[in-house]
Design a protein around this motif. Structure first.
Motif, PDB file in Angstrom:
ATOM      1  N   ASP A  93      -2.226 -10.621  -2.108  1.00  0.00           N
ATOM      2  CA  ASP A  93      -1.223 -11.616  -2.478  1.00  0.00           C
ATOM      3  C   ASP A  93       0.071 -11.320  -1.725  1.00  0.00           C
ATOM      4  O   ASP A  93       0.469 -10.155  -1.599  1.00  0.00           O
ATOM      5  N   TYR A  94       0.740 -12.357  -1.268  1.00  0.00           N
ATOM      6  CA  TYR A  94       1.988 -12.220  -0.525  1.00  0.00           C
ATOM      7  C   TYR A  94       3.117 -12.785  -1.371  1.00  0.00           C
ATOM      8  O   TYR A  94       3.071 -13.943  -1.791  1.00  0.00           O
ATOM      9  N   THR A  95       4.127 -11.990  -1.626  1.00  0.00           N
ATOM     10  CA  THR A  95       5.244 -12.426  -2.452  1.00  0.00           C
ATOM     11  C   THR A  95       6.312 -13.101  -1.593  1.00  0.00           C
ATOM     12  O   THR A  95       6.336 -12.950  -0.367  1.00  0.00           O
ATOM     13  N   ASP A  96       7.219 -13.808  -2.243  1.00  0.00           N
ATOM     14  CA  ASP A  96       8.272 -14.514  -1.519  1.00  0.00           C
ATOM     15  C   ASP A  96       9.225 -13.565  -0.796  1.00  0.00           C
ATOM     16  O   ASP A  96       9.854 -13.944   0.190  1.00  0.00           O
ATOM     17  N   ILE A  98       3.322  -7.201   0.059  1.00  0.00           N
ATOM     18  CA  ILE A  98       1.891  -7.457  -0.004  1.00  0.00           C
ATOM     19  C   ILE A  98       1.319  -6.683  -1.185  1.00  0.00           C
ATOM     20  O   ILE A  98       1.478  -5.465  -1.272  1.00  0.00           O
ATOM     21  N   LEU A  99       0.666  -7.398  -2.079  1.00  0.00           N
ATOM     22  CA  LEU A  99       0.065  -6.789  -3.260  1.00  0.00           C
ATOM     23  C   LEU A  99      -1.449  -6.837  -3.136  1.00  0.00           C
ATOM     24  O   LEU A  99      -2.037  -7.906  -2.974  1.00  0.00           O
ATOM     25  N   ILE A 100      -2.094  -5.677  -3.217  1.00  0.00           N
ATOM     26  CA  ILE A 100      -3.549  -5.621  -3.090  1.00  0.00           C
ATOM     27  C   ILE A 100      -4.243  -5.474  -4.437  1.00  0.00           C
ATOM     28  O   ILE A 100      -5.431  -5.722  -4.567  1.00  0.00           O
ATOM     29  N   LYS A 101      -3.507  -5.063  -5.474  1.00  0.00           N
ATOM     30  CA  LYS A 101      -3.997  -5.033  -6.858  1.00  0.00           C
ATOM     31  C   LYS A 101      -5.322  -4.279  -6.988  1.00  0.00           C
ATOM     32  O   LYS A 101      -6.296  -4.778  -7.544  1.00  0.00           O
ATOM     33  N   SER A 102      -5.326  -3.051  -6.494  1.00  0.00           N
ATOM     34  CA  SER A 102      -6.566  -2.262  -6.476  1.00  0.00           C
ATOM     35  C   SER A 102      -7.031  -1.844  -7.860  1.00  0.00           C
ATOM     36  O   SER A 102      -8.200  -1.478  -8.034  1.00  0.00           O
ATOM     37  N   ASN A 103      -6.151  -1.883  -8.858  1.00  0.00           N
ATOM     38  CA  ASN A 103      -6.528  -1.477 -10.206  1.00  0.00           C
ATOM     39  C   ASN A 103      -7.045  -2.633 -11.059  1.00  0.00           C
ATOM     40  O   ASN A 103      -7.492  -2.423 -12.186  1.00  0.00           O
TER      41      ASN A 103
END
Length: 401
Positions: free
Chosen positions: A56-59, A63-68
């Motif tokens: 996910d790309y924030t404004d 960059i968020l990959i949210k591995s958890n």
């Protein structure tokens, strides 16, 4: 979640919160929520660069990959569908996976291959979260592991139902358990764990067995990783950058002649301008050809289209296998002046039907060629009867009027 190879935006990804690493390396995590010290980082990074694991790309540029976060049945189907470059097969459908669902092609395809099955109620239930034991069956099926019904495993917490699949993963080096005697079969599967299992399994797949889509994935991963190293090196050292800044990092990704070329290019680059000597993504919606493919060599002729910032080109890229990884050996470019794309109108329409939804977020129902733009000489195409796009059939340049 369409099965397309899009250009991941990898500009300046550095923030003050990113974790620095050992001396003599300029690498940093590209994710604001995952450190390079994390056990799953390299697996997650590889799967993300292949576009198997989406970010996910924030404004504000993070960059968020949210591995958890946990992995659902639909997620797992999509990841394996993308990783293994499966040909779509939608003959087997489920009432709870509509053709409009982002999981539709993936779920139908993996179910048709008996990698994942539906439930007794005839539904697929893509929303159900996977456990590690359920994942073992999916991985074993996806990678065609031989399953031994009488297998034994060193993990005392795995029951008879799942032992054959956990054993298959254990024998192939995909898992060592959470401890020498525990597998945690009922634990909900996270994205980081799924990335690690896929990464370990995929490293053993021979290059000669890659589908066309897998070759594209591998090429994209290689080019994107080298680009990240160069951009991060410039961010840290410009304007006094030296080859030594990134030579160790680049040697993990490239060998001569490309290694020497990239280091020279790095020293001649600038930061925060369009002059950085980095590899752009190939556009696989434009003409390409796999020239050679073996267990140790991949060679492809493909196109980097011209855009509003940089001139594009055609290029032959050669990758060689070194252990479990692919490294760039050579990258030889050709200009559109000497080798134009020369697409027909029908070929251009076919490309726009792919590129407009991906890059301009406009679904395409109709495309009509309406002539040429007087100022640029580019062809004009009207999409859905309302939006006009300019397209150069020789260089792949695409813009919206």
């Amino acid at each position: 979640m369409k099965k397309t190879l899009t250009s991941i935006v990898l500009g300046v990804l550095l923030t003050g919160s990113l974790t620095s690493v050992v001396e003599a390396s300029s690498r940093q995590s590209i994710y604001s929520d995952l450190s390079m010290n994390n056990t799953f980082y390299e697996s997650v990074y590889s799967m993300n660069m292949k576009e198997v694991l989406e970010a996910d790309y924030t404004d504000d540029g993070k960059i968020l990959i949210k591995s958890n976060e946990v992995v659902t049945r639909g997620d797992a189907a999509f990841m394996l569908y993308m990783l293994l470059g499966m040909e779509p097969d939608t003959t087997l459908g489920f009432p709870d996976v509509d053709p409009s669902s982002p999981y539709y092609e993936a779920v139908s395809t993996v179910a048709s291959r008996n990698i994942v099955s539906g439930y007794e109620d005839g539904k697929f239930h893509p929303e159900i979260v996977l456990t590690r034991s359920q994942m073992s069956r999916i991985i074993a099926g996806a990678f065609n592991y031989t399953v031994n019904a009488n297998a034994t495993v060193p993990f005392t917490d795995v029951n008879e139902r799942w032992t054959p699949y956990v054993d298959a993963m254990y024998r192939h080096g995909v898992t060592a358990g959470v401890t020498p005697t525990s597998f945690a079969p009922d634990k909900k599967l996270t994205r980081g764990e799924m990335a690690a299992f896929m990464h370990r399994a995929y490293k053993k797949v021979p290059g000669s067995a890659y589908t066309e889509f897998e070759v594209m994935n591998v090429v994209n991963e290689a080019t994107r990783k080298t680009r990240n190293v160069i951009v991060q090196g410039l961010a840290k050292h410009f304007p006094n950058q030296k080859a030594a800044d990134i030579s160790s990092d680049m040697s993990q990704l490239a060998i001569d002649s490309y290694l020497s070329l990239s280091l020279v290019g790095y020293e001649k680059s600038c930061y925060n301008c369009d002059g950085a000597n980095v590899l752009s993504d190939f556009q696989f919606g434009l003409p390409y050809e796999i020239l050679m493919q073996s267990d140790t060599l991949l060679k492809m002729d493909a196109t980097v289209p011209t855009n509003s910032i940089n001139s594009g080109h055609r290029a032959i890229i050669e990758l060689v296998r070194s252990g479990d990884s692919w490294k760039i050996k050579s990258y030889v470019t050709r200009s559109f002046t000497s080798d134009p794309l020369a697409l027909t109108i029908d070929q251009a329409i076919d490309y726009l039907s792919y590129a407009v939804p991906v890059y301009w977020q406009e679904d395409v129902a109709t495309i009509r060629h309406t002539g040429k733009d007087n100022a640029t000489g580019y062809d004009l195409f009207v999409v859905n009867g309302k939006t006009t796009y300019l397209f150069d059939r020789n260089s792949g340049y695409l813009d919206r009027r």
